[in-house]
Design a protein around this motif. Structure first.
Motif, short mmCIF file in Angstrom:
data_model
loop_
_atom_site.label_atom_id
_atom_site.label_comp_id
_atom_site.label_asym_id
_atom_site.label_seq_id
_atom_site.Cartn_x
_atom_site.Cartn_y
_atom_site.Cartn_z
N VAL A 1 0.86 -1.19 0.00
CA VAL A 1 0.00 0.00 0.00
C VAL A 1 0.89 1.23 0.00
N SER A 2 0.69 2.09 -0.98
CA SER A 2 1.47 3.31 -1.12
C SER A 2 1.33 4.20 0.11
N GLY A 3 2.26 5.12 0.21
CA GLY A 3 2.14 6.14 1.24
C GLY A 3 0.77 6.78 1.14
N THR A 4 0.06 6.79 2.25
CA THR A 4 -1.34 7.22 2.29
C THR A 4 -1.47 8.35 3.30
N THR A 5 -2.09 9.43 2.88
CA THR A 5 -2.25 10.59 3.75
C THR A 5 -3.68 10.67 4.29
N GLY A 6 -3.94 11.71 5.04
CA GLY A 6 -5.22 11.88 5.71
C GLY A 6 -6.30 12.51 4.88
N PHE A 7 -6.14 12.54 3.56
CA PHE A 7 -7.20 13.08 2.71
C PHE A 7 -8.40 12.13 2.72
N ASP A 8 -9.57 12.71 2.83
CA ASP A 8 -10.82 11.97 2.62
C ASP A 8 -11.06 12.07 1.12
N TYR A 9 -10.91 10.94 0.41
CA TYR A 9 -10.96 10.96 -1.05
C TYR A 9 -12.37 11.26 -1.58
N ALA A 10 -13.38 11.10 -0.77
CA ALA A 10 -14.74 11.43 -1.21
C ALA A 10 -14.91 12.94 -1.34
N THR A 11 -14.28 13.69 -0.45
CA THR A 11 -14.42 15.14 -0.45
C THR A 11 -13.14 15.87 -0.85
N MET A 12 -12.02 15.13 -0.89
CA MET A 12 -10.68 15.68 -1.08
C MET A 12 -10.37 16.75 -0.04
N GLY A 13 -10.99 16.58 1.13
CA GLY A 13 -10.70 17.45 2.26
C GLY A 13 -9.70 16.78 3.18
N ILE A 14 -9.06 17.58 4.02
CA ILE A 14 -8.09 17.05 4.98
C ILE A 14 -8.19 17.88 6.27
N SER A 15 -8.21 17.20 7.39
CA SER A 15 -8.29 17.86 8.69
C SER A 15 -6.98 18.59 8.99
N ASP A 16 -7.05 19.58 9.85
CA ASP A 16 -5.85 20.25 10.34
C ASP A 16 -5.20 19.48 11.48
N ASP A 17 -5.90 18.50 12.04
CA ASP A 17 -5.45 17.77 13.22
C ASP A 17 -4.69 16.50 12.83
N VAL A 18 -3.48 16.33 13.33
CA VAL A 18 -2.66 15.17 12.98
C VAL A 18 -3.31 13.85 13.41
N VAL A 19 -4.01 13.83 14.54
CA VAL A 19 -4.65 12.60 15.01
C VAL A 19 -5.80 12.22 14.07
N LEU B 1 6.38 11.93 9.04
CA LEU B 1 5.78 13.14 9.59
C LEU B 1 6.76 14.30 9.40
N PRO B 2 6.29 15.42 8.88
CA PRO B 2 7.16 16.59 8.77
C PRO B 2 7.62 17.09 10.15
N ASP B 3 6.78 16.94 11.16
CA ASP B 3 7.08 17.39 12.52
C ASP B 3 7.09 16.17 13.44
N ALA B 4 8.27 15.68 13.75
CA ALA B 4 8.41 14.47 14.57
C ALA B 4 7.77 14.62 15.94
N SER B 5 7.65 15.84 16.44
CA SER B 5 7.06 16.04 17.77
C SER B 5 5.58 15.69 17.80
N LEU B 6 4.93 15.54 16.65
CA LEU B 6 3.50 15.20 16.59
C LEU B 6 3.27 13.69 16.61
N PHE B 7 4.33 12.90 16.46
CA PHE B 7 4.17 11.46 16.33
C PHE B 7 3.51 10.83 17.56
N GLU B 8 3.93 11.20 18.74
CA GLU B 8 3.40 10.58 19.94
C GLU B 8 1.89 10.76 20.08
N ALA B 9 1.38 11.89 19.62
CA ALA B 9 -0.07 12.12 19.69
C ALA B 9 -0.84 11.09 18.86
N CYS B 10 -0.18 10.51 17.86
CA CYS B 10 -0.81 9.53 16.97
C CYS B 10 -0.78 8.11 17.52
N TRP B 11 0.02 7.85 18.52
CA TRP B 11 0.21 6.49 19.01
C TRP B 11 -1.09 5.75 19.32
#
Length: 127
Positions: free
Chosen positions: A30-48, A79-89
């Motif tokens: 599976v390719s690198g996959t981002t947080g885009f919702d492909y139905a709306t092509m929207g993306i949240s501002d929140d990393v989680v 992640l562009p900002d490594a400090s956000l990784f822990e919030a995703c755990w």
């Protein structure tokens, strides 16, 4: 060995020339996959929330390939900002806690500055 190409419908796949996932035998890449919702092509501002959407997108691709998140054997996080990784755990544990794949996290820039996480997985379909 035959290859099956799986598309999410994202315009990026056509523009860049790749597939959301490729099935080769029992393997699913599976390719690198981002947080885009492909139905709306929207993306949240929140990393989680982006991490959650990444896994929804990945789960959809794996299902189309006849696999599941429990079949994941390798995962890479960017992640562009490594400090956000822990919030995703908690999200990562929720989706991959049973599979417990080999994992790696890299801090690097992503294609679109709105993207805060990208996830790539490799799965081996259960027999």
């Amino acid at each position: 060995m035959q290859r099956q190409h799986i598309s999410s419908g994202s315009p990026f796949e056509e523009q860049i020339g790749y597939s959301r996932a490729v099935v080769a035998g029992d393997w699913v890449f599976v390719s690198g996959t981002t947080g885009f919702d492909y139905a709306t092509m929207g993306i949240s501002d929140d990393v989680v929330q982006q991490a959650e959407q990444c896994f929804l997108n990945i789960q959809t691709a794996l299902q189309q390939a006849g696999a599941s998140l429990d079949d994941v054997v390798r995962v890479n996080y960017v992640l562009p900002d490594a400090s956000l990784f822990e919030a995703c755990w908690p999200v990562l544990r929720k989706h991959l806690g049973r599979a417990r794949p080999a994992a790696m996290m890299v801090s690097a820039g992503l294609l679109d500055p709105r993207m805060k996480i990208e996830v790539e997985v490799t799965a081996l379909k259960a027999r």
